[in-house]
Design a protein around this motif. Structure first.
Motif, PDB file in Angstrom:
ATOM      1  N   GLY A   1      65.151   5.390  10.495  1.00 31.44           N
ATOM      2  CA  GLY A   1      64.411   4.783   9.400  1.00 31.44           C
ATOM      3  C   GLY A   1      64.900   3.392   9.030  1.00 31.44           C
ATOM      4  N   PHE A   2      66.005   2.937   9.621  1.00 30.79           N
ATOM      5  CA  PHE A   2      66.526   1.604   9.315  1.00 30.79           C
ATOM      6  C   PHE A   2      66.161   0.641  10.434  1.00 30.79           C
ATOM      7  N   GLN A   3      65.955  -0.610  10.058  1.00 31.92           N
ATOM      8  CA  GLN A   3      65.720  -1.680  11.021  1.00 31.92           C
ATOM      9  C   GLN A   3      66.944  -2.581  11.048  1.00 31.92           C
ATOM     10  N   GLU A   4      66.987  -3.491  12.031  1.00 29.24           N
ATOM     11  CA  GLU A   4      68.159  -4.359  12.183  1.00 29.24           C
ATOM     12  C   GLU A   4      68.480  -5.121  10.908  1.00 29.24           C
ATOM     13  N   GLN A   5      67.476  -5.617  10.216  1.00 31.53           N
ATOM     14  CA  GLN A   5      67.714  -6.400   8.999  1.00 31.53           C
ATOM     15  C   GLN A   5      68.214  -5.537   7.841  1.00 31.53           C
ATOM     16  N   ASP A   6      68.112  -4.213   7.957  1.00 33.27           N
ATOM     17  CA  ASP A   6      68.590  -3.308   6.910  1.00 33.27           C
ATOM     18  C   ASP A   6      70.067  -2.972   7.069  1.00 33.27           C
TER      19      ASP A   6
ATOM     20  N   LEU B   1      86.385  -1.869  10.224  1.00 36.00           N
ATOM     21  CA  LEU B   1      84.975  -2.082  10.539  1.00 36.00           C
ATOM     22  C   LEU B   1      84.147  -1.369   9.479  1.00 36.00           C
ATOM     23  N   THR B   2      83.238  -2.101   8.843  1.00 37.62           N
ATOM     24  CA  THR B   2      82.388  -1.532   7.804  1.00 37.62           C
ATOM     25  C   THR B   2      80.936  -1.650   8.231  1.00 37.62           C
ATOM     26  N   VAL B   3      80.225  -0.531   8.167  1.00 36.43           N
ATOM     27  CA  VAL B   3      78.795  -0.484   8.478  1.00 36.43           C
ATOM     28  C   VAL B   3      78.074  -0.186   7.174  1.00 36.43           C
ATOM     29  N   ILE B   4      77.173  -1.081   6.781  1.00 37.48           N
ATOM     30  CA  ILE B   4      76.444  -0.933   5.521  1.00 37.48           C
ATOM     31  C   ILE B   4      74.962  -0.867   5.835  1.00 37.48           C
ATOM     32  N   GLY B   5      74.308   0.141   5.291  1.00 38.51           N
ATOM     33  CA  GLY B   5      72.860   0.282   5.431  1.00 38.51           C
ATOM     34  C   GLY B   5      72.230   0.213   4.063  1.00 38.51           C
ATOM     35  N   GLY B   6      71.315  -0.733   3.890  1.00 40.25           N
ATOM     36  CA  GLY B   6      70.658  -0.896   2.596  1.00 40.25           C
ATOM     37  C   GLY B   6      69.278  -0.286   2.622  1.00 40.25           C
ATOM     38  N   LYS B   7      68.907   0.299   1.508  1.00 42.64           N
ATOM     39  CA  LYS B   7      67.581   0.911   1.400  1.00 42.64           C
ATOM     40  C   LYS B   7      66.535  -0.187   1.403  1.00 42.64           C
ATOM     41  N   ARG B   8      65.617  -0.059   2.320  1.00 41.79           N
ATOM     42  CA  ARG B   8      64.588  -1.087   2.398  1.00 41.79           C
ATOM     43  C   ARG B   8      63.428  -0.747   1.481  1.00 41.79           C
TER      44      ARG B   8
ATOM     45  N   VAL C   1      50.540   4.850  -0.818  1.00 42.11           N
ATOM     46  CA  VAL C   1      50.821   6.070  -0.067  1.00 42.11           C
ATOM     47  C   VAL C   1      51.566   7.028  -0.978  1.00 42.11           C
ATOM     48  N   THR C   2      51.092   8.264  -1.023  1.00 46.84           N
ATOM     49  CA  THR C   2      51.775   9.314  -1.774  1.00 46.84           C
ATOM     50  C   THR C   2      52.393  10.258  -0.773  1.00 46.84           C
ATOM     51  N   PHE C   3      53.707  10.402  -0.836  1.00 44.81           N
ATOM     52  CA  PHE C   3      54.403  11.297   0.084  1.00 44.81           C
ATOM     53  C   PHE C   3      54.268  12.732  -0.403  1.00 44.81           C
ATOM     54  N   LEU C   4      53.760  13.610   0.445  1.00 46.57           N
ATOM     55  CA  LEU C   4      53.731  15.028   0.136  1.00 46.57           C
ATOM     56  C   LEU C   4      55.084  15.643   0.433  1.00 46.57           C
ATOM     57  N   HIS C   5      55.782  15.074   1.401  1.00 49.91           N
ATOM     58  CA  HIS C   5      57.162  15.451   1.715  1.00 49.91           C
ATOM     59  C   HIS C   5      57.830  14.232   2.337  1.00 49.91           C
ATOM     60  N   GLN C   6      58.993  13.847   1.832  1.00 53.70           N
ATOM     61  CA  GLN C   6      59.714  12.704   2.389  1.00 53.70           C
ATOM     62  C   GLN C   6      61.087  13.184   2.823  1.00 53.70           C
ATOM     63  N   GLY C   7      61.193  13.569   4.088  1.00 56.65           N
ATOM     64  CA  GLY C   7      62.432  14.132   4.614  1.00 56.65           C
ATOM     65  C   GLY C   7      63.300  13.140   5.359  1.00 56.65           C
ATOM     66  N   ILE C   8      62.779  11.952   5.635  1.00 52.12           N
ATOM     67  CA  ILE C   8      63.578  10.945   6.329  1.00 52.12           C
ATOM     68  C   ILE C   8      64.370  10.181   5.281  1.00 52.12           C
ATOM     69  N   ALA C   9      65.678  10.399   5.307  1.00 52.74           N
ATOM     70  CA  ALA C   9      66.542   9.759   4.313  1.00 52.74           C
ATOM     71  C   ALA C   9      66.686   8.285   4.630  1.00 52.74           C
ATOM     72  N   GLN C  10      66.435   7.463   3.658  1.00 50.21           N
ATOM     73  CA  GLN C  10      66.628   6.026   3.809  1.00 50.21           C
ATOM     74  C   GLN C  10      67.534   5.518   2.697  1.00 50.21           C
TER      75      GLN C  10
ATOM     76  N   ASN D   1      66.151   3.405  19.253  1.00 52.45           N
ATOM     77  CA  ASN D   1      65.732   4.795  19.015  1.00 52.45           C
ATOM     78  C   ASN D   1      66.431   5.427  17.812  1.00 52.45           C
ATOM     79  N   GLY D   2      66.657   4.653  16.772  1.00 50.46           N
ATOM     80  CA  GLY D   2      67.274   5.175  15.556  1.00 50.46           C
ATOM     81  C   GLY D   2      68.771   5.348  15.627  1.00 50.46           C
ATOM     82  N   LEU D   3      69.406   4.863  16.702  1.00 45.17           N
ATOM     83  CA  LEU D   3      70.854   4.974  16.856  1.00 45.17           C
ATOM     84  C   LEU D   3      71.475   3.577  16.897  1.00 45.17           C
ATOM     85  N   LEU D   4      72.428   3.335  16.022  1.00 39.91           N
ATOM     86  CA  LEU D   4      73.178   2.088  16.014  1.00 39.91           C
ATOM     87  C   LEU D   4      74.429   2.297  16.855  1.00 39.91           C
ATOM     88  N   SER D   5      74.549   1.563  17.962  1.00 36.43           N
ATOM     89  CA  SER D   5      75.702   1.670  18.857  1.00 36.43           C
ATOM     90  C   SER D   5      76.581   0.445  18.677  1.00 36.43           C
ATOM     91  N   ILE D   6      77.866   0.678  18.410  1.00 34.52           N
ATOM     92  CA  ILE D   6      78.828  -0.398  18.222  1.00 34.52           C
ATOM     93  C   ILE D   6      79.857  -0.291  19.342  1.00 34.52           C
TER      94      ILE D   6
END
Length: 147
Positions: free
Chosen positions: A57-62, A72-79, A86-95, A117-122
């Motif tokens: 659910g995160f993009q490079e800019q997030d 080493l610090t990895v920070i992910g910000g909620k976009r 859009v009304t979510f009936l269920h929102q299971g993807i944590a952002q 593919n949703g994986l950040l490799s360092i």
């Protein structure tokens, strides 16, 4: 039920590796703050390592990576949700926002990072300088070692 174990017997015949023992035991502890997002630490050779963070659910800019004083610090910000109307009936993807910190051993350098593919490799690499490499010490040499 938590099973406690100590790596102290492994370090009986070593000198100066107390810090590694502490790091392994800290990693073995299950802390609530370290469960999101899930991640793997992989070894790909004698001097090559990789940290893989599940960043669905995160993009490079997030995402932001920083190295300061061996941490080493990895920070992910909620976009922002750009899906207006859009009304979510269920929102299971944590952002939700997260912050992961990894203490890097001596001579470990971050060589690069990629998001696929949703994986950040360092990618990490151990680069040991010449002065830190093993040296052969002559026995009964021509010159005394200490003056």
């Amino acid at each position: 039920m938590t099973t406690a174990f100590s790596l102290a017997p492994l370090f009986r015949n070593s000198v100066g590796f107390d810090r590694f023992n502490d790091l392994f035991e800290a990693a073995a502890r299950n802390e609530a703050g370290s469960s999101y997002p899930p991640y793997n630490v992989e070894k790909h050779g004698d001097d090559q390592y990789r940290i893989v963070v599940a960043a669905a659910g995160f993009q490079e800019q997030d995402l932001d990576l920083q190295v300061e004083k061996g941490v080493l610090t990895v920070i992910g910000g909620k976009r922002d949700n750009s899906s207006e109307g859009v009304t979510f009936l269920h929102q299971g993807i944590a952002q939700r926002a997260f912050k992961l910190s990894f203490r890097l051993a001596d001579h470990i350098e971050v060589k690069g990072a990629g998001l696929a593919n949703g994986l950040l490799s360092i990618e990490l690499l151990r680069v040991v300088p010449e002065e830190a490499k093993a040296k052969r010490i002559p026995i009964n040499g021509e010159k005394p070692a200490l003056n």
